[in-house]
Design a protein around this motif. Structure first.
Motif, PDB file in Angstrom:
ATOM      1  N   GLY A  34       0.809  -1.210   0.000  1.00 29.32           N
ATOM      2  CA  GLY A  34       0.000   0.000   0.000  1.00 29.32           C
ATOM      3  C   GLY A  34       0.842   1.259   0.000  1.00 29.32           C
ATOM      4  N   GLU A  35       1.912   1.271   0.782  1.00 30.34           N
ATOM      5  CA  GLU A  35       2.748   2.464   0.874  1.00 30.34           C
ATOM      6  C   GLU A  35       3.560   2.666  -0.397  1.00 30.34           C
ATOM      7  OE1 GLU A  35       4.706   1.452   4.457  1.00 30.34           O
ATOM      8  OE2 GLU A  35       2.947   1.872   5.705  1.00 30.34           O
ATOM      9  N   VAL A  36       4.028   1.585  -1.004  1.00 30.34           N
ATOM     10  CA  VAL A  36       4.739   1.705  -2.285  1.00 30.34           C
ATOM     11  C   VAL A  36       3.795   2.227  -3.364  1.00 30.34           C
ATOM     12  CG1 VAL A  36       5.892   0.406  -4.120  1.00 30.34           C
ATOM     13  CG2 VAL A  36       6.439  -0.071  -1.731  1.00 30.34           C
ATOM     14  N   HIS A  37       2.576   1.717  -3.378  1.00 27.63           N
ATOM     15  CA  HIS A  37       1.589   2.179  -4.353  1.00 27.63           C
ATOM     16  C   HIS A  37       1.297   3.667  -4.176  1.00 27.63           C
ATOM     17  CE1 HIS A  37      -2.708   3.002  -5.426  1.00 27.63           C
ATOM     18  NE2 HIS A  37      -2.267   2.517  -6.577  1.00 27.63           N
ATOM     19  N   LEU A  38       1.167   4.108  -2.932  1.00 28.50           N
ATOM     20  CA  LEU A  38       0.892   5.514  -2.674  1.00 28.50           C
ATOM     21  C   LEU A  38       2.049   6.392  -3.149  1.00 28.50           C
ATOM     22  CD1 LEU A  38      -1.409   7.124  -1.369  1.00 28.50           C
ATOM     23  CD2 LEU A  38      -0.088   7.130   0.745  1.00 28.50           C
ATOM     24  N   ALA A  39       3.279   5.913  -2.966  1.00 25.79           N
ATOM     25  CA  ALA A  39       4.439   6.673  -3.442  1.00 25.79           C
ATOM     26  C   ALA A  39       4.435   6.780  -4.961  1.00 25.79           C
ATOM     27  CB  ALA A  39       5.725   6.009  -2.953  1.00 25.79           C
ATOM     28  N   LYS A  40       4.072   5.715  -5.642  1.00 24.52           N
ATOM     29  CA  LYS A  40       4.009   5.750  -7.100  1.00 24.52           C
ATOM     30  C   LYS A  40       2.920   6.691  -7.579  1.00 24.52           C
ATOM     31  CE  LYS A  40       5.878   1.098  -7.850  1.00 24.52           C
ATOM     32  NZ  LYS A  40       5.604  -0.270  -8.356  1.00 24.52           N
ATOM     33  N   PHE A  55      17.241   2.405  -9.425  1.00 22.65           N
ATOM     34  CA  PHE A  55      16.488   1.992  -8.238  1.00 22.65           C
ATOM     35  C   PHE A  55      15.180   2.757  -8.179  1.00 22.65           C
ATOM     36  CE2 PHE A  55      15.452   2.532  -3.690  1.00 22.65           C
ATOM     37  CZ  PHE A  55      15.286   1.190  -3.356  1.00 22.65           C
ATOM     38  N   ASN A  56      14.098   2.057  -7.866  1.00 23.27           N
ATOM     39  CA  ASN A  56      12.791   2.679  -7.718  1.00 23.27           C
ATOM     40  C   ASN A  56      12.635   3.170  -6.279  1.00 23.27           C
ATOM     41  OD1 ASN A  56      10.081   3.389  -7.641  1.00 23.27           O
ATOM     42  ND2 ASN A  56       9.452   1.721  -9.002  1.00 23.27           N
ATOM     43  N   VAL A  57      12.708   4.472  -6.082  1.00 19.73           N
ATOM     44  CA  VAL A  57      12.684   5.026  -4.726  1.00 19.73           C
ATOM     45  C   VAL A  57      11.316   4.889  -4.063  1.00 19.73           C
ATOM     46  CG1 VAL A  57      14.544   6.665  -5.168  1.00 19.73           C
ATOM     47  CG2 VAL A  57      12.186   7.315  -5.653  1.00 19.73           C
ATOM     48  N   ALA A  58      10.289   4.530  -4.813  1.00 17.90           N
ATOM     49  CA  ALA A  58       8.970   4.328  -4.213  1.00 17.90           C
ATOM     50  C   ALA A  58       9.005   3.229  -3.166  1.00 17.90           C
ATOM     51  CB  ALA A  58       7.948   3.995  -5.302  1.00 17.90           C
ATOM     52  N   TRP A  59       9.950   2.287  -3.321  1.00 14.95           N
ATOM     53  CA  TRP A  59      10.055   1.187  -2.366  1.00 14.95           C
ATOM     54  C   TRP A  59      10.628   1.630  -1.020  1.00 14.95           C
ATOM     55  CZ3 TRP A  59       8.112  -3.637  -2.721  1.00 14.95           C
ATOM     56  CH2 TRP A  59       7.610  -4.020  -3.963  1.00 14.95           C
ATOM     57  N   LEU A  60      11.067   2.885  -0.938  1.00  9.89           N
ATOM     58  CA  LEU A  60      11.566   3.404   0.336  1.00  9.89           C
ATOM     59  C   LEU A  60      10.449   4.028   1.181  1.00  9.89           C
ATOM     60  CD1 LEU A  60      14.890   5.109  -0.821  1.00  9.89           C
ATOM     61  CD2 LEU A  60      14.601   2.885   0.295  1.00  9.89           C
ATOM     62  N   MET A  61       9.261   4.201   0.596  1.00  6.70           N
ATOM     63  CA  MET A  61       8.171   4.815   1.347  1.00  6.70           C
ATOM     64  C   MET A  61       7.797   4.034   2.615  1.00  6.70           C
ATOM     65  SD  MET A  61       6.228   7.360   1.752  1.00  6.70           S
ATOM     66  CE  MET A  61       6.276   8.274   0.200  1.00  6.70           C
ATOM     67  N   ALA A 101       0.544   6.218   9.147  1.00  6.84           N
ATOM     68  CA  ALA A 101       0.566   4.843   8.634  1.00  6.84           C
ATOM     69  C   ALA A 101      -0.844   4.345   8.331  1.00  6.84           C
ATOM     70  CB  ALA A 101       1.253   3.930   9.650  1.00  6.84           C
ATOM     71  N   LEU A 102      -1.793   4.647   9.225  1.00  3.82           N
ATOM     72  CA  LEU A 102      -3.177   4.219   8.992  1.00  3.82           C
ATOM     73  C   LEU A 102      -3.768   4.909   7.763  1.00  3.82           C
ATOM     74  CD1 LEU A 102      -4.525   4.286  12.666  1.00  3.82           C
ATOM     75  CD2 LEU A 102      -4.071   2.260  11.278  1.00  3.82           C
ATOM     76  N   THR A 103      -3.539   6.213   7.652  1.00  2.00           N
ATOM     77  CA  THR A 103      -4.082   6.968   6.521  1.00  2.00           C
ATOM     78  C   THR A 103      -3.488   6.495   5.206  1.00  2.00           C
ATOM     79  OG1 THR A 103      -4.365   8.892   7.961  1.00  2.00           O
ATOM     80  CG2 THR A 103      -4.422   9.280   5.585  1.00  2.00           C
ATOM     81  N   ALA A 104      -2.189   6.221   5.206  1.00  2.00           N
ATOM     82  CA  ALA A 104      -1.530   5.784   3.974  1.00  2.00           C
ATOM     83  C   ALA A 104      -2.127   4.479   3.463  1.00  2.00           C
ATOM     84  CB  ALA A 104      -0.034   5.625   4.217  1.00  2.00           C
ATOM     85  N   GLN A 105      -2.360   3.548   4.363  1.00  2.00           N
ATOM     86  CA  GLN A 105      -2.949   2.273   3.955  1.00  2.00           C
ATOM     87  C   GLN A 105      -4.370   2.465   3.425  1.00  2.00           C
ATOM     88  OE1 GLN A 105      -1.391  -0.731   3.812  1.00  2.00           O
ATOM     89  NE2 GLN A 105       0.446   0.409   4.365  1.00  2.00           N
ATOM     90  N   ASP A 106      -5.172   3.256   4.154  1.00  3.74           N
ATOM     91  CA  ASP A 106      -6.564   3.463   3.738  1.00  3.74           C
ATOM     92  C   ASP A 106      -6.641   4.141   2.374  1.00  3.74           C
ATOM     93  OD1 ASP A 106      -7.436   2.304   6.044  1.00  3.74           O
ATOM     94  OD2 ASP A 106      -7.791   4.188   7.107  1.00  3.74           O
ATOM     95  N   GLY A 124       0.664  16.377  -2.944  1.00 10.22           N
ATOM     96  CA  GLY A 124       1.449  17.278  -2.104  1.00 10.22           C
ATOM     97  C   GLY A 124       1.670  16.716  -0.711  1.00 10.22           C
ATOM     98  N   ALA A 125       0.627  16.084  -0.152  1.00 12.61           N
ATOM     99  CA  ALA A 125       0.762  15.523   1.200  1.00 12.61           C
ATOM    100  C   ALA A 125       1.749  14.371   1.230  1.00 12.61           C
ATOM    101  CB  ALA A 125      -0.604  15.066   1.703  1.00 12.61           C
ATOM    102  N   VAL A 126       1.652  13.469   0.258  1.00 14.28           N
ATOM    103  CA  VAL A 126       2.563  12.326   0.220  1.00 14.28           C
ATOM    104  C   VAL A 126       3.994  12.780  -0.050  1.00 14.28           C
ATOM    105  CG1 VAL A 126       3.101  10.173  -0.971  1.00 14.28           C
ATOM    106  CG2 VAL A 126       0.726  10.772  -0.516  1.00 14.28           C
ATOM    107  N   SER A 127       4.162  13.788  -0.897  1.00  9.48           N
ATOM    108  CA  SER A 127       5.503  14.289  -1.209  1.00  9.48           C
ATOM    109  C   SER A 127       6.183  14.913   0.004  1.00  9.48           C
ATOM    110  CB  SER A 127       5.423  15.330  -2.336  1.00  9.48           C
ATOM    111  OG  SER A 127       4.855  14.767  -3.508  1.00  9.48           O
ATOM    112  N   ALA A 128       5.382  15.376   0.967  1.00  5.52           N
ATOM    113  CA  ALA A 128       5.954  16.024   2.150  1.00  5.52           C
ATOM    114  C   ALA A 128       6.378  15.031   3.224  1.00  5.52           C
ATOM    115  CB  ALA A 128       4.942  17.009   2.732  1.00  5.52           C
ATOM    116  N   ILE A 129       6.030  13.763   3.068  1.00  6.78           N
ATOM    117  CA  ILE A 129       6.316  12.777   4.119  1.00  6.78           C
ATOM    118  C   ILE A 129       7.816  12.628   4.394  1.00  6.78           C
ATOM    119  CG2 ILE A 129       6.190  10.329   4.713  1.00  6.78           C
ATOM    120  CD1 ILE A 129       3.433  10.242   3.433  1.00  6.78           C
ATOM    121  N   PRO A 130       8.675  12.351   3.403  1.00  4.68           N
ATOM    122  CA  PRO A 130      10.102  12.141   3.715  1.00  4.68           C
ATOM    123  C   PRO A 130      10.772  13.301   4.440  1.00  4.68           C
ATOM    124  CG  PRO A 130       9.598  11.339   1.517  1.00  4.68           C
ATOM    125  CD  PRO A 130       8.386  12.092   1.980  1.00  4.68           C
ATOM    126  N   PRO A 131      10.623  14.555   3.984  1.00  4.16           N
ATOM    127  CA  PRO A 131      11.293  15.635   4.729  1.00  4.16           C
ATOM    128  C   PRO A 131      10.757  15.824   6.140  1.00  4.16           C
ATOM    129  CG  PRO A 131       9.888  16.533   2.993  1.00  4.16           C
ATOM    130  CD  PRO A 131       9.989  15.076   2.755  1.00  4.16           C
TER     131      PRO A 131
END
Length: 250
Positions: A34-40, A55-61, A101-106, A124-131
Motif C-alpha cells: 500500500g505504501e509503495v503504491h501511494l508513493a508511485k 532503483f525505484n525510490v517508491a520502495w523506500l516509502m 501509517a493508517l491513513t496511507a494504507q486506507d 502534495g501531502a505524500v511528497s511532504a512525508i520524507p522531509p
C-alpha cells in the motif's frame, strides 16, 4: 540493586521472546504494498544512481511510514520513562506516525479499489512525508543509545519505601512521601491479622497498616524474599558447621 527473573511457562516464554518481533515484521511486510503504491501515485519513480544502478525510490516509502511509526513509538516510550526533554515531541510524533501509517494504507487501498482518485492535495501531502520524517527523527535524536533490559529493585532494608507515596523522581517533583514502615511494624501487623483469624492479603494488610493494597503487596513480597534469604543463610551455615564436624579421614 538486584535483578528479578520472571518465571513464565514455556509457551509464554516463546510468545514473549519471539511473538512480538514476528508480529511486528509481519505487520511491516503487509504495509509495504500500500505504501509503495501511494508513493508511485505521488510520482516517485526510478532514479539512476551514478549511472551504475537504477532503483525505484517508491520502495523506500515503507521506511518513511511504517518503520518511522515503529521507531517513534519506541523513542516515545524511552523518552517518557527517562524523562527526556523531548518526550512531548516524541509522544506527539508517535501518534502522528501512527495516524500517517493508517491513513496511507486506507488511501492507497481506496484508490486501488476505485473508491477515490488522486488529487493535487494527495500528491502534495505524500511528497511532504520524507522531509517531515527526517526533521522529526533529527529532533528526537537526543534519545539514549541504550536502555536497560533488566528490572532492578532495592534490596530489603530495615524500612520499606511506599510505592504510592514515592519520593521525588526525575519525572515527579514535589513534597516527599510518607516514610516507609519498619520490618517490625509489618511483622506485627501480620501477627495481629493471624491472631484475629483473618487471611493475610494485600487488602487486609493494607487496611491494618493504613497503606494502599499495592504497597501492602510489595511489603509481603519483600518479607517473603527476606524469609527465603534467611533460610538460605541458615542452610549454608548448617552445611559449613556439618563440614567442620566431619572427622578427618586419610
Amino acid at each position: 540493586m538486584s535483578t528479578v527473573s520472571i518465571d513464565l511457562p514455556p509457551y509464554a516464554k516463546v510468545v514473549f521472546k519471539y511473538g512480538r518481533p514476528v508480529v511486528l515484521l509481519t505487520a511491516l511486510l503487509m504495509s509495504i504494498p500500500g505504501e509503495v503504491h501511494l508513493a508511485k501515485v505521488a510520482g516517485w519513480d526510478s532514479v539512476n544512481l551514478l549511472g551504475l544502478w537504477t532503483f525505484n525510490v517508491a520502495w523506500l516509502m515503507p521506511v518513511c511510514v511504517s518503520v518511522y511509526a515503529a521507531c517513534s513509538a519506541v523513542i516515545a516510550d524511552v523518552a517518557k520513562r527517562l524523562c527526556l526533554p523531548n518526550q512531548r515531541s516524541a509522544v506527539a510524533g508517535a501518534v502522528a506516525a501512527l495516524l500517517l501509517a493508517l491513513t496511507a494504507q486506507d488511501v492507497s487501498h481506496l484508490i486501488q479499489q476505485d473508491y477515490m482518485n488522486t488529487s493535487w492535495l494527495l500528491v502534495g501531502a505524500v511528497s511532504a512525508i520524507p522531509p517531515l520524517v527526517a526533521f522529526h527523527m533529527l529532533h528526537m535524536a537526543a534519545a539514549p543509545e541504550s536502555t536497560a533490559s533488566e528490572v532492578e529493585i532495592e534490596e530489603l532494608e530495615d524500612t520499606f519505601e511506599d510505592d504510592d507515596d514515592a519520593a521525588e523522581t526525575p519525572c515527579r517533583k514535589g513534597k516527599p512521601g510518607r516514610p516507609g514502615l519498619s520490618e517490625d511494624e509489618v511483622n506485627k501487623a501480620i501477627a495481629n491479622l493471624e491472631a484475629a483469624g483473618r487471611d493475610v492479603t494485600p487488602e487486609t494488610l493494607g487496611e491494618v497498616l493504613g497503606r494502599a493494597p499495592r504497597t501492602a503487596r510489595r511489603y509481603m513480597a519483600q518479607m517473603k524474599r527476606a524469609e527465603l534469604k534467611a533460610v538460605k543463610v541458615a542452610e549454608h551455615e548448617a552445611e559449613q558447621s556439618a563440614g567442620e564436624m566431619l572427622p578427618l579421614t586419610i
